[in-house]
Write a protein that holds these residues in place. Structure first.
Motif, short mmCIF file in Angstrom:
data_model
loop_
_atom_site.label_atom_id
_atom_site.label_comp_id
_atom_site.label_asym_id
_atom_site.label_seq_id
_atom_site.Cartn_x
_atom_site.Cartn_y
_atom_site.Cartn_z
N VAL A 284 -4.42 15.29 36.79
CA VAL A 284 -5.21 15.95 37.75
C VAL A 284 -5.72 17.51 37.13
CG1 VAL A 284 -5.62 16.98 39.95
CG2 VAL A 284 -4.94 14.63 39.87
N GLY B 276 -8.68 19.92 38.05
CA GLY B 276 -8.48 19.94 39.32
C GLY B 276 -7.47 21.27 39.78
N VAL C 122 -5.00 23.11 41.20
CA VAL C 122 -3.88 22.68 42.16
C VAL C 122 -2.72 23.32 41.72
CG1 VAL C 122 -4.33 20.20 43.01
CG2 VAL C 122 -3.61 20.52 40.78
N LEU D 241 -3.60 18.10 47.41
CA LEU D 241 -4.64 16.66 47.73
C LEU D 241 -5.02 16.19 46.34
CD1 LEU D 241 -5.96 14.51 49.39
CD2 LEU D 241 -7.85 16.29 49.53
N VAL E 245 -5.89 12.57 43.92
CA VAL E 245 -6.30 11.39 43.57
C VAL E 245 -6.41 10.91 42.17
CG1 VAL E 245 -7.63 9.12 43.97
CG2 VAL E 245 -7.20 10.71 45.91
N ARG F 42 -10.67 7.14 41.97
CA ARG F 42 -11.54 8.00 42.87
C ARG F 42 -12.69 7.31 43.38
NH1 ARG F 42 -10.76 13.66 39.75
NH2 ARG F 42 -8.54 13.90 39.88
N GLY F 43 -13.29 7.79 44.50
CA GLY F 43 -14.63 7.11 45.19
C GLY F 43 -14.07 6.10 45.78
N ARG F 44 -12.98 6.05 46.31
CA ARG F 44 -12.71 4.65 47.23
C ARG F 44 -12.41 5.05 48.49
NH1 ARG F 44 -8.77 1.50 42.92
NH2 ARG F 44 -10.20 1.70 41.15
N GLY F 45 -12.48 6.47 48.92
CA GLY F 45 -12.07 6.71 50.20
C GLY F 45 -10.65 7.19 50.31
N ALA G 250 -8.68 9.81 49.48
CA ALA G 250 -8.61 11.36 49.82
C ALA G 250 -8.93 11.23 51.24
CB ALA G 250 -9.38 12.29 48.96
N ARG G 251 -9.91 10.64 51.72
CA ARG G 251 -10.32 10.83 53.07
C ARG G 251 -9.20 10.23 54.03
NH1 ARG G 251 -14.91 11.59 55.96
NH2 ARG G 251 -15.79 11.61 53.94
N THR H 224 -9.19 25.79 49.16
CA THR H 224 -9.76 24.62 48.36
C THR H 224 -10.54 25.55 47.33
OG1 THR H 224 -10.63 22.46 47.69
CG2 THR H 224 -11.72 23.73 49.39
N LEU I 290 -15.85 17.05 51.50
CA LEU I 290 -15.08 16.30 52.18
C LEU I 290 -14.20 16.77 53.42
CD1 LEU I 290 -12.95 13.84 52.20
CD2 LEU I 290 -11.70 14.81 50.27
C1 COA Z 1 -10.96 15.89 45.42
C2 COA Z 1 -10.46 14.48 45.53
C3 COA Z 1 -8.89 14.39 46.12
C4 COA Z 1 -11.18 13.54 46.03
O1 COA Z 1 -10.65 11.98 46.23
P1 COA Z 1 -11.34 10.91 46.48
O2 COA Z 1 -10.27 9.81 46.68
O3 COA Z 1 -12.31 10.43 44.93
O4 COA Z 1 -12.37 11.01 47.46
P2 COA Z 1 -12.71 10.10 48.55
O5 COA Z 1 -13.14 9.02 47.87
O6 COA Z 1 -11.97 9.84 49.84
O7 COA Z 1 -14.17 10.64 49.06
C5 COA Z 1 -14.40 11.41 50.14
C6 COA Z 1 -15.70 12.05 50.39
O8 COA Z 1 -15.76 13.52 49.57
C7 COA Z 1 -16.65 13.13 48.78
N1 COA Z 1 -16.10 13.71 47.24
C8 COA Z 1 -14.94 13.58 46.86
N2 COA Z 1 -15.11 14.03 45.79
C9 COA Z 1 -16.07 14.78 45.38
C10 COA Z 1 -16.72 15.59 44.34
N3 COA Z 1 -15.71 15.94 43.24
N4 COA Z 1 -17.83 16.03 44.38
C11 COA Z 1 -18.57 15.85 45.49
N5 COA Z 1 -17.95 15.13 46.54
C12 COA Z 1 -16.95 14.52 46.41
C13 COA Z 1 -17.04 11.62 48.61
O9 COA Z 1 -18.48 11.48 48.03
C14 COA Z 1 -16.74 11.19 49.82
O10 COA Z 1 -17.84 11.45 50.80
P3 COA Z 1 -18.39 10.04 51.73
O11 COA Z 1 -17.11 9.71 52.44
O12 COA Z 1 -19.44 11.00 52.70
O13 COA Z 1 -18.81 9.16 50.84
C15 COA Z 1 -10.34 14.21 44.06
O14 COA Z 1 -11.45 14.26 43.31
C16 COA Z 1 -9.18 15.06 43.31
O15 COA Z 1 -7.99 14.61 43.25
N6 COA Z 1 -9.60 16.04 42.91
C17 COA Z 1 -8.79 17.07 41.72
C18 COA Z 1 -7.81 17.52 42.68
C19 COA Z 1 -8.57 18.53 43.86
O16 COA Z 1 -9.30 19.29 43.46
N7 COA Z 1 -7.95 18.39 45.13
C20 COA Z 1 -8.59 19.06 46.10
C21 COA Z 1 -7.63 20.61 46.11
S1 COA Z 1 -7.71 21.23 47.70
#
Ligand code: COA
Length: 170
Positions: free
Chosen positions: A23, A28, A30, A91, A93, A98-101, A103-104, A126, A135
């Protein structure tokens, strides 16, 4: 897919460390800089999981076919005058999942764990350059404001941070 609280076993620490290194390499925000040595990642998770064993935090893991695909931490160890508060941290993933919901799903479970621990206020921060703001806002977190140039991004250059809060059970 299932989500459970993680223990301090070696396979779990190794999987969490791999995710953290991946990550950070992917940009990312973090708390760490790239390149992150696997030993430094392991030290972080050792300390975090030891704190979880003491009941000071909950480290959740999301598994897909028994492979650890993501994680989030609920920090419960707040000062004596904030027993009603918890904080969301780390947080992440795996880029491949990613993109499978996920994080949600992790955030929804983290909120449930906070409620189960009698917490009525959640806070988190964040990176404004990160992309996770949408998100959090879709889950009802309220933006409190941005602190500019709060941290360095893993590959260098400043990013601001957005502070969020959410009342639980109201
Ligand atoms: C941020 C992160 C945790 C999202 O993980 P993910 O499993 O892909 O997220 P999800 O699939 O649950 O997406 C949830 C929603 O957020 C949106 N989303 C997720 N990542 C996004 C991104 N990089 N840019 C824009 N939107 C994003 C998705 O479109 C989705 O929206 P929807 O439910 O309306 O379709 C992941 O990209 C990650 O690990 N990033 C690096 C670490 C980080 O930045 N963590 C947050 C620190 S506070």
């Amino acid at each position: 897919m299932d989500i459970r609280a993680l223990d301090i076993s070696l396979p779990i620490r190794e999987a969490l460390s791999e995710i953290l290194v991946e990550v950070v390499a992917g940009g990312g925000s973090v708390s760490f800089m790239h390149p992150l040595a696997i030993d430094a990642a392991a030290r972080f998770w050792n300390q975090s999981l030891a704190a979880a064993e003491r009941g000071e935090r909950i480290v959740l893991g999301l598994f897909e076919n028994e492979v650890l695909a993501g994680t989030v931490t609920v920090l419960l160890d707040c000062p004596p005058n904030q027993p009603h508060r918890a904080e969301i941290a780390k947080l992440m993933v795996r880029p491949s999942h990613r993109g499978r919901g996920y994080a949600r799903a992790l955030l929804i479970e983290a909120q449930a764990r906070a409620v189960a621990n009698d917490r009525t206020l959640l806070v988190l921060d964040t990176a404004t350059d990160g992309g996770a703001m949408g998100l959090y806002e879709s889950l009802g977190f309220v933006p409190a404001g941005i602190i500019p140039d709060y941290a360095l991004k893993p590959h260098g250059g400043f990013t601001g941070t957005m502070i969020y809060w959410k009342k639980l059970g109201v």
